[in-house]
Design a protein around this motif. Structure first.
Motif, PDB file in Angstrom:
ATOM      1  N   MET A   1     133.436 -22.496  50.294  1.00 27.94           N
ATOM      2  CA  MET A   1     134.144 -23.756  50.078  1.00 27.94           C
ATOM      3  C   MET A   1     134.057 -24.157  48.598  1.00 27.94           C
ATOM      4  O   MET A   1     133.006 -24.041  47.980  1.00 27.94           O
ATOM      5  CB  MET A   1     133.468 -24.828  50.947  1.00 27.94           C
ATOM      6  CG  MET A   1     134.000 -26.194  50.715  1.00 27.94           C
ATOM      7  SD  MET A   1     134.652 -26.865  52.231  1.00 27.94           S
ATOM      8  CE  MET A   1     134.888 -28.544  51.762  1.00 27.94           C
ATOM      9  N   TYR A   3     134.108 -26.695  45.455  1.00 27.72           N
ATOM     10  CA  TYR A   3     133.796 -28.070  45.061  1.00 27.72           C
ATOM     11  C   TYR A   3     134.028 -28.226  43.575  1.00 27.72           C
ATOM     12  O   TYR A   3     133.758 -27.299  42.805  1.00 27.72           O
ATOM     13  CB  TYR A   3     132.328 -28.400  45.338  1.00 27.72           C
ATOM     14  CG  TYR A   3     131.935 -28.366  46.789  1.00 27.72           C
ATOM     15  CD1 TYR A   3     131.967 -29.518  47.571  1.00 27.72           C
ATOM     16  CD2 TYR A   3     131.519 -27.171  47.368  1.00 27.72           C
ATOM     17  CE1 TYR A   3     131.595 -29.481  48.901  1.00 27.72           C
ATOM     18  CE2 TYR A   3     131.158 -27.129  48.700  1.00 27.72           C
ATOM     19  CZ  TYR A   3     131.191 -28.279  49.470  1.00 27.72           C
ATOM     20  OH  TYR A   3     130.823 -28.240  50.786  1.00 27.72           O
ATOM     21  N   PRO A  85     128.545 -22.136  49.818  1.00 28.88           N
ATOM     22  CA  PRO A  85     128.685 -22.276  51.278  1.00 28.88           C
ATOM     23  C   PRO A  85     128.808 -23.717  51.787  1.00 28.88           C
ATOM     24  O   PRO A  85     129.534 -23.968  52.739  1.00 28.88           O
ATOM     25  CB  PRO A  85     127.407 -21.634  51.833  1.00 28.88           C
ATOM     26  CG  PRO A  85     126.898 -20.754  50.757  1.00 28.88           C
ATOM     27  CD  PRO A  85     127.345 -21.372  49.461  1.00 28.88           C
ATOM     28  N   ASP A  86     128.076 -24.663  51.209  1.00 21.79           N
ATOM     29  CA  ASP A  86     128.145 -26.018  51.763  1.00 21.79           C
ATOM     30  C   ASP A  86     127.763 -27.068  50.720  1.00 21.79           C
ATOM     31  O   ASP A  86     127.400 -26.731  49.593  1.00 21.79           O
ATOM     32  CB  ASP A  86     127.266 -26.163  53.019  1.00 21.79           C
ATOM     33  CG  ASP A  86     125.809 -25.854  52.734  1.00 21.79           C
ATOM     34  OD1 ASP A  86     125.263 -26.413  51.766  1.00 21.79           O
ATOM     35  OD2 ASP A  86     125.204 -25.044  53.472  1.00 21.79           O
ATOM     36  N   LEU A  87     127.848 -28.335  51.130  1.00 19.33           N
ATOM     37  CA  LEU A  87     127.622 -29.448  50.205  1.00 19.33           C
ATOM     38  C   LEU A  87     126.211 -29.431  49.611  1.00 19.33           C
ATOM     39  O   LEU A  87     126.025 -29.743  48.438  1.00 19.33           O
ATOM     40  CB  LEU A  87     127.861 -30.789  50.921  1.00 19.33           C
ATOM     41  CG  LEU A  87     127.725 -32.035  50.028  1.00 19.33           C
ATOM     42  CD1 LEU A  87     128.806 -32.080  48.971  1.00 19.33           C
ATOM     43  CD2 LEU A  87     127.768 -33.319  50.853  1.00 19.33           C
ATOM     44  N   ASP A  88     125.221 -29.067  50.420  1.00 20.44           N
ATOM     45  CA  ASP A  88     123.851 -29.067  49.900  1.00 20.44           C
ATOM     46  C   ASP A  88     123.712 -28.143  48.688  1.00 20.44           C
ATOM     47  O   ASP A  88     123.025 -28.477  47.729  1.00 20.44           O
ATOM     48  CB  ASP A  88     122.859 -28.642  50.990  1.00 20.44           C
ATOM     49  CG  ASP A  88     122.518 -29.804  51.927  1.00 20.44           C
ATOM     50  OD1 ASP A  88     123.016 -30.930  51.677  1.00 20.44           O
ATOM     51  OD2 ASP A  88     121.774 -29.586  52.890  1.00 20.44           O
ATOM     52  N   LEU A  91     125.379 -29.812  45.746  1.00 20.51           N
ATOM     53  CA  LEU A  91     124.549 -30.907  45.215  1.00 20.51           C
ATOM     54  C   LEU A  91     123.384 -30.359  44.402  1.00 20.51           C
ATOM     55  O   LEU A  91     122.971 -30.952  43.405  1.00 20.51           O
ATOM     56  CB  LEU A  91     124.017 -31.777  46.364  1.00 20.51           C
ATOM     57  CG  LEU A  91     125.064 -32.518  47.206  1.00 20.51           C
ATOM     58  CD1 LEU A  91     124.389 -33.319  48.311  1.00 20.51           C
ATOM     59  CD2 LEU A  91     125.918 -33.446  46.343  1.00 20.51           C
ATOM     60  N   PRO A 110     134.978 -32.004  47.225  1.00 19.13           N
ATOM     61  CA  PRO A 110     135.543 -30.771  47.778  1.00 19.13           C
ATOM     62  C   PRO A 110     136.979 -30.614  47.288  1.00 19.13           C
ATOM     63  O   PRO A 110     137.695 -31.600  47.145  1.00 19.13           O
ATOM     64  CB  PRO A 110     135.537 -31.000  49.292  1.00 19.13           C
ATOM     65  CG  PRO A 110     134.754 -32.241  49.533  1.00 19.13           C
ATOM     66  CD  PRO A 110     134.721 -33.018  48.260  1.00 19.13           C
ATOM     67  N   GLU A 113     141.886 -28.096  50.980  1.00 21.95           N
ATOM     68  CA  GLU A 113     142.407 -26.805  51.458  1.00 21.95           C
ATOM     69  C   GLU A 113     143.668 -27.074  52.247  1.00 21.95           C
ATOM     70  O   GLU A 113     143.694 -27.951  53.103  1.00 21.95           O
ATOM     71  CB  GLU A 113     141.369 -26.135  52.361  1.00 21.95           C
ATOM     72  CG  GLU A 113     140.200 -25.587  51.575  1.00 21.95           C
ATOM     73  CD  GLU A 113     139.068 -25.125  52.474  1.00 21.95           C
ATOM     74  OE1 GLU A 113     139.108 -25.404  53.687  1.00 21.95           O
ATOM     75  OE2 GLU A 113     138.151 -24.493  51.941  1.00 21.95           O
TER      76      GLU A 113
ATOM     77  N   GLU B  86     129.407 -18.095  58.929  1.00 22.84           N
ATOM     78  CA  GLU B  86     128.361 -18.613  58.044  1.00 22.84           C
ATOM     79  C   GLU B  86     127.203 -19.198  58.843  1.00 22.84           C
ATOM     80  O   GLU B  86     126.045 -19.054  58.466  1.00 22.84           O
ATOM     81  CB  GLU B  86     128.950 -19.650  57.099  1.00 22.84           C
ATOM     82  CG  GLU B  86     129.591 -18.962  55.913  1.00 22.84           C
ATOM     83  CD  GLU B  86     130.491 -19.885  55.132  1.00 22.84           C
ATOM     84  OE1 GLU B  86     130.409 -21.094  55.334  1.00 22.84           O
ATOM     85  OE2 GLU B  86     131.280 -19.372  54.322  1.00 22.84           O
ATOM     86  N   HIS B 112     122.200 -37.562  56.382  1.00 23.13           N
ATOM     87  CA  HIS B 112     122.397 -36.950  55.063  1.00 23.13           C
ATOM     88  C   HIS B 112     122.709 -38.035  54.028  1.00 23.13           C
ATOM     89  O   HIS B 112     123.521 -38.921  54.287  1.00 23.13           O
ATOM     90  CB  HIS B 112     123.546 -35.935  55.131  1.00 23.13           C
ATOM     91  CG  HIS B 112     123.529 -34.967  54.000  1.00 23.13           C
ATOM     92  ND1 HIS B 112     123.984 -35.307  52.743  1.00 23.13           N
ATOM     93  CD2 HIS B 112     123.101 -33.692  53.910  1.00 23.13           C
ATOM     94  CE1 HIS B 112     123.851 -34.254  51.937  1.00 23.13           C
ATOM     95  NE2 HIS B 112     123.314 -33.260  52.631  1.00 23.13           N
ATOM     96  N   ALA B 161     133.695 -32.324  53.679  1.00 25.89           N
ATOM     97  CA  ALA B 161     132.845 -32.023  52.515  1.00 25.89           C
ATOM     98  C   ALA B 161     131.845 -30.935  52.884  1.00 25.89           C
ATOM     99  O   ALA B 161     131.048 -30.515  52.069  1.00 25.89           O
ATOM    100  CB  ALA B 161     132.124 -33.275  52.037  1.00 25.89           C
ATOM    101  N   ARG B 162     131.896 -30.516  54.133  1.00 25.33           N
ATOM    102  CA  ARG B 162     130.999 -29.514  54.701  1.00 25.33           C
ATOM    103  C   ARG B 162     129.515 -29.825  54.445  1.00 25.33           C
ATOM    104  O   ARG B 162     128.828 -29.106  53.730  1.00 25.33           O
ATOM    105  CB  ARG B 162     131.351 -28.116  54.226  1.00 25.33           C
ATOM    106  CG  ARG B 162     130.790 -27.103  55.234  1.00 25.33           C
ATOM    107  CD  ARG B 162     131.053 -25.677  54.865  1.00 25.33           C
ATOM    108  NE  ARG B 162     132.466 -25.314  54.952  1.00 25.33           N
ATOM    109  CZ  ARG B 162     132.926 -24.118  54.605  1.00 25.33           C
ATOM    110  NH1 ARG B 162     132.107 -23.198  54.154  1.00 25.33           N
ATOM    111  NH2 ARG B 162     134.200 -23.851  54.705  1.00 25.33           N
ATOM    112  N   PRO B 164     126.065 -29.469  55.699  1.00 24.36           N
ATOM    113  CA  PRO B 164     125.624 -28.415  56.621  1.00 24.36           C
ATOM    114  C   PRO B 164     124.759 -28.930  57.774  1.00 24.36           C
ATOM    115  O   PRO B 164     124.156 -29.991  57.679  1.00 24.36           O
ATOM    116  CB  PRO B 164     124.803 -27.497  55.713  1.00 24.36           C
ATOM    117  CG  PRO B 164     124.317 -28.374  54.625  1.00 24.36           C
ATOM    118  CD  PRO B 164     125.365 -29.436  54.419  1.00 24.36           C
ATOM    119  N   ARG B 166     121.671 -27.983  58.996  1.00 22.36           N
ATOM    120  CA  ARG B 166     120.511 -27.136  58.722  1.00 22.36           C
ATOM    121  C   ARG B 166     119.297 -28.007  58.451  1.00 22.36           C
ATOM    122  O   ARG B 166     119.415 -29.160  58.052  1.00 22.36           O
ATOM    123  CB  ARG B 166     120.772 -26.222  57.534  1.00 22.36           C
ATOM    124  CG  ARG B 166     121.041 -26.955  56.231  1.00 22.36           C
ATOM    125  CD  ARG B 166     121.323 -25.977  55.112  1.00 22.36           C
ATOM    126  NE  ARG B 166     120.118 -25.705  54.343  1.00 22.36           N
ATOM    127  CZ  ARG B 166     119.682 -26.466  53.333  1.00 22.36           C
ATOM    128  NH1 ARG B 166     120.331 -27.547  52.989  1.00 22.36           N
ATOM    129  NH2 ARG B 166     118.593 -26.136  52.679  1.00 22.36           N
TER     130      ARG B 166
END
Lengths: 117, 411
Positions: A1, A3, A85-88, A91, A110, A113, B86, B112, B161-162, B164, B166
């Motif tokens: 993804m 950003y 892969p992701d927002l974390d 960040l 983001p 898409e 993923e 989050h 914003a995906r 995660p 986890r």
């Protein structure tokens, strides 16, 4: 993804650079993020005094204004587009970027898409 | 029967939702098929009997429904397929019959920091406590439509914003866990002393927060601050019946009938305080719980170990300096060393902008002025507190004080 990290300069020092950040910090960060293989594109913008604003009114009349702009509180200083892969993870990179220090901030957005794109 | 079965599903629903969210990376789809699976169970189980492994039955049914849905919607499926690959890469698949408990992921997603603070509690109640959207709305005194919008907004952000699903790694956990605890505690305080509106306590919400903390404690048995938070809430909640009079009026700690306190909750909370303070440096929830335990174990106000309470406030301030904690410490000092000493400390805080409109600060000052016999100043301070009080019972209480003061003041 994908950003986009929008780097907003905080307080500027006399030479127009972000306070508290040395060029070496930026070079070190850029090397690290480039070597991680996540950068799609990135640019650093020239000083705000070189900026020009264009607006076209409903009647088609064009207005051109010279920067800097009095109402601008946060100055966009540059950006990175990264693919992670992701927002974390995004960040995490934003927090490592020197632009997040010294009163500066980074907006992590983001990239939209579109189906079939 | 139906309602009972649904209550049983409250917790099951959270587990199911967490596992599905993790599997498909999409909270909306997970919610939809989790609800459908539970509905199917409500129809089938009373007829066919409860299956030997209800959790696995629900998961299989929900997963089948998700696959059906994805077959119908190919574009959606293509998008999710990427996510799923993923997600699969992110962790080992489930082993055996036992439904893996993946609620911890969901706790971290729902709280989050990238979500709006006000949405985190709502989402946690919705996804982990299994409350319906109207129930969450009622809990926060917000119309259902408003709450639905907020939940949709939060879920959209998670998806687009995906954010995660986890559990943060051991290096990130100290940064992220306080955020999860904060969400649970804010649900509790919202329920316990409703910040606005006609009712002083909304006990259901406090109990939901305790339930969430119990789940989290099972998931993270070694985290001492989780024990500390659960202890703190139990020790405060133990006083619930003594906190309001028969007419719904507010009864302050000093005047509460301590025989109404819930001894079982106090015992459970006190054991957890021990767990939260042993084996390493204390955290803020553990210390606050220790203070609550000293109150709960004291026979009355005079017999409270104020010296120990002051010492604990000192620890708390060293950990996390805050003018709000300073106010509580000043009140404890007033009990240990006299009203004069407490008032001097409070007056020293008068420049704090955060306290200017903080009702407990003004009230603490009014009480000490009253104890010192400085009646005109006490009256002025109670009036100021009255203007700042958020709930009707709080206002009633202050009106009573003012009326009593008027009786004492020579006219």
């Amino acid at each position: 993804m994908k950003y986009m990290l929008l780097i907003n300069a905080g307080e500027l020092d006399l030479s127009g650079g972000a306070a508290g950040c040395e060029p070496e910090d930026w070079m070190r960060f850029d090397k690290e993020i480039q070597e991680a293989g996540v950068v799609v594109s990135s640019e650093s913008l020239a000083d705000l005094v070189t900026s020009t604003r264009v607006q076209v009114a409903n009647d088609g009349r064009r207005t051109v204004t010279d920067g800097p702009f009095a109402e601008t509180r946060e100055v966009l200083g540059g950006y990175y587009v990264i693919d992670v892969p992701d927002l974390d993870v995004a960040l995490e990179w934003a927090a490592k970027c020197p632009g997040s220090r010294g009163g500066g901030s980074i907006d992590v957005r983001p990239v939209a898409e579109f189906p079939g794109a | 029967m139906h309602a009972e079965v649904e209550a049983v599903f409250r917790e099951e629903r959270g587990r199911l939702l967490a596992a599905l969210a993790r599997r498909f990376g999409d909270l909306d789809l997970a919610e939809e098929v989790a609800s459908e699976a539970i509905e199917a169970a409500l129809v089938k189980w009373p007829v066919d009997g409860v299956p030997p492994n209800p959790g696995a039955w629900l998961m299989t049914t929900a997963r089948r429904k998700a696959v059906d849905r994805l077959r119908r919607d190919q574009v959606y499926a293509a998008k999710l397929a990427v996510l799923q690959v993923e997600a699969d890469r992110a962790g080992p698949p489930a082993v055996g019959d036992e439904l893996p408990d993946e609620r911890l992921q969901l706790f971290f997603t729902c709280s989050h920091p990238a979500l709006a603070a006000e949405d985190r509690g709502a989402l946690t109640l919705r996804c982990l406590a299994g409350l319906s959207t109207p129930e969450v709305g009622r809990a926060f005194l917000v119309p259902t439509a408003t709450m639905a919008k907020r939940i949709v907004r939060a879920k959209k952000k998670i998806k687009d914003a995906r954010i995660p699903f986890r559990v943060p790694g051991p290096d990130e956990l100290p940064d992220r866990l306080p955020g999860v605890l904060q969400v649970i505690y804010s649900v509790f305080t919202e329920g316990y002393s409703a910040s606005s509106g006609p009712f002083l306590q909304r006990l259901d919400l406090a109990e939901e927060a305790i339930r969430l903390a119990r789940i989290l404690r099972r998931l993270l048995p070694d985290e001492r601050e989780v024990a500390g938070l659960l202890a703190l809430m139990l020790l405060i909640h133990a006083r619930r019946d003594a906190r309001t009079g028969p007419d719904g009026s507010l009864v302050l700690l000093d005047d509460q009938d301590r025989s109404c306190w819930d001894r079982d909750l106090i015992a459970e909370g006190s054991d957890l305080v021990v767990a939260s303070l042993t084996g390493g440096p204390a955290g803020p929830y553990g210390v606050q719980a220790a203070i609550a335990a000293l109150h709960d174990e004291a026979p009355d106000v005079a017999g409270t170990d104020w010296a120990q309470i002051v010492a604990l406030y000192d620890v708390l301030i060293a950990m996390d300096p805050s003018p709000v904690v300073e106010v509580n410490r000043a009140a404890a000092i007033a009990m240990r060393d006299g009203a004069e000493a407490g008032l001097a400390l409070l007056d020293r805080l008068s420049g704090e902008p955060r306290l200017r409109e903080y009702h407990p600060y003004v009230l603490a000052r009014a009480d000490l002025l009253h104890r010192l016999g400085r009646l005109p100043e006490a009256t002025a301070a109670y009036r100021e507190a009255l203007a700042l009080a958020g709930t009707e019972p709080e206002r009633d209480h202050l009106r009573c004080r003012l009326a009593a003061l008027a009786g004492e003041t020579p006219s």
